[in-house]
Write a protein that holds these residues in place. Structure first.
Motif, PDB file in Angstrom:
ATOM      1  N   ARG A 184     -29.593 -24.799 -25.678  1.00  0.00           N
ATOM      2  CA  ARG A 184     -29.663 -24.477 -24.263  1.00  0.00           C
ATOM      3  C   ARG A 184     -28.400 -24.925 -23.531  1.00  0.00           C
ATOM      4  NH1 ARG A 184     -34.849 -25.470 -20.381  1.00  0.00           N
ATOM      5  NH2 ARG A 184     -34.108 -24.080 -18.773  1.00  0.00           N
ATOM      6  N   ASN A 187     -25.677 -22.411 -24.288  1.00  0.00           N
ATOM      7  CA  ASN A 187     -25.876 -21.144 -23.588  1.00  0.00           C
ATOM      8  C   ASN A 187     -25.542 -21.233 -22.110  1.00  0.00           C
ATOM      9  OD1 ASN A 187     -26.659 -19.863 -25.889  1.00  0.00           O
ATOM     10  ND2 ASN A 187     -28.860 -20.138 -25.533  1.00  0.00           N
ATOM     11  N   LYS A 188     -25.712 -22.409 -21.495  1.00  0.00           N
ATOM     12  CA  LYS A 188     -25.398 -22.584 -20.066  1.00  0.00           C
ATOM     13  C   LYS A 188     -23.909 -22.590 -19.820  1.00  0.00           C
ATOM     14  CE  LYS A 188     -29.529 -24.830 -18.377  1.00  0.00           C
ATOM     15  NZ  LYS A 188     -30.072 -26.014 -17.724  1.00  0.00           N
TER      16      LYS A 188
END
Length: 189
Positions: A184, A187-188
């Motif tokens: 995550r 992906n940010k």
């Protein structure tokens, strides 16, 4: 050697066992061959492998432990005289785990597959159907399946055999929470 490789090696050498305590004595129950399962469950009305774990009695335990009828009767007498209900229940549960290979599958990593379409399987209701499926799937002789390789090892071989996934199947990948958090974060960015 890791725990999983150790238990697989012991299973292949037929040295993997579980200790059951009956009365004051501890008995070793080794992984059974199909021949032993047929002998042990022949006196009962359990023809299905799925119901074997539900039908483990003192007589079945005696037939799994000993081939000699005198020793079987002696064990049954001893168990009825000195064993508690909890000991017999715990022994039946431990033997069911050895028969079905649950103790092996707990430590060995096996790939999980998810099917998008459900297919219906017909047959495989008796030990003979299971033997025929194992012979066909693993290309073994009937003698090897019946008395050459123990049943939990056969289950592990069938589960772990390399095969290609069908068009309606996908591999289930389990990810830890730490890995999900790292993904995550990437992906940010």
């Amino acid at each position: 050697m890791s725990k999983s490789s150790s238990i697989v090696a012991m299973s292949l050498l037929n040295r993997h066992h579980v200790g059951i305590r009956i009365g004051r004595l501890t008995f070793r129950v080794y992984q059974p061959y199909i021949k032993d399962l047929v002998r042990a469950f022949s006196g009962d009305s359990a023809a299905s492998l799925a119901s074997m774990s539900d039908n483990i009695s003192i007589d079945v335990i005696a037939r799994l432990l000993y081939n000699n009828r005198v020793f079987q009767r002696l064990f049954v007498w001893y168990a009825k005289r000195y064993a508690t209900y909890e000991q017999i229940r715990a022994a039946a549960q431990a033997i069911a785990e050895v028969i079905t290979g649950q103790d092996i599958f707990k430590v060995v990593k096996v790939d999980k597959v998810k099917r998008n379409k459900l297919s219906q399987i017909v047959g495989n209701n008796t030990i003979v159907g299971v033997m025929a499926m194992i012979v066909e799937y693993l290309h073994l002789s009937y003698r090897d399946v019946y008395e050459g390789i123990n049943y939990p090892t056969l289950l592990l071989m069938m589960t772990d055999k390399a095969r290609s996934l069908g068009s309606d199947e996908e591999k289930v990948v389990k990810i830890s929470g730490k890995d999900m958090a790292e993904r995550r974060k990437k992906n940010k960015r």
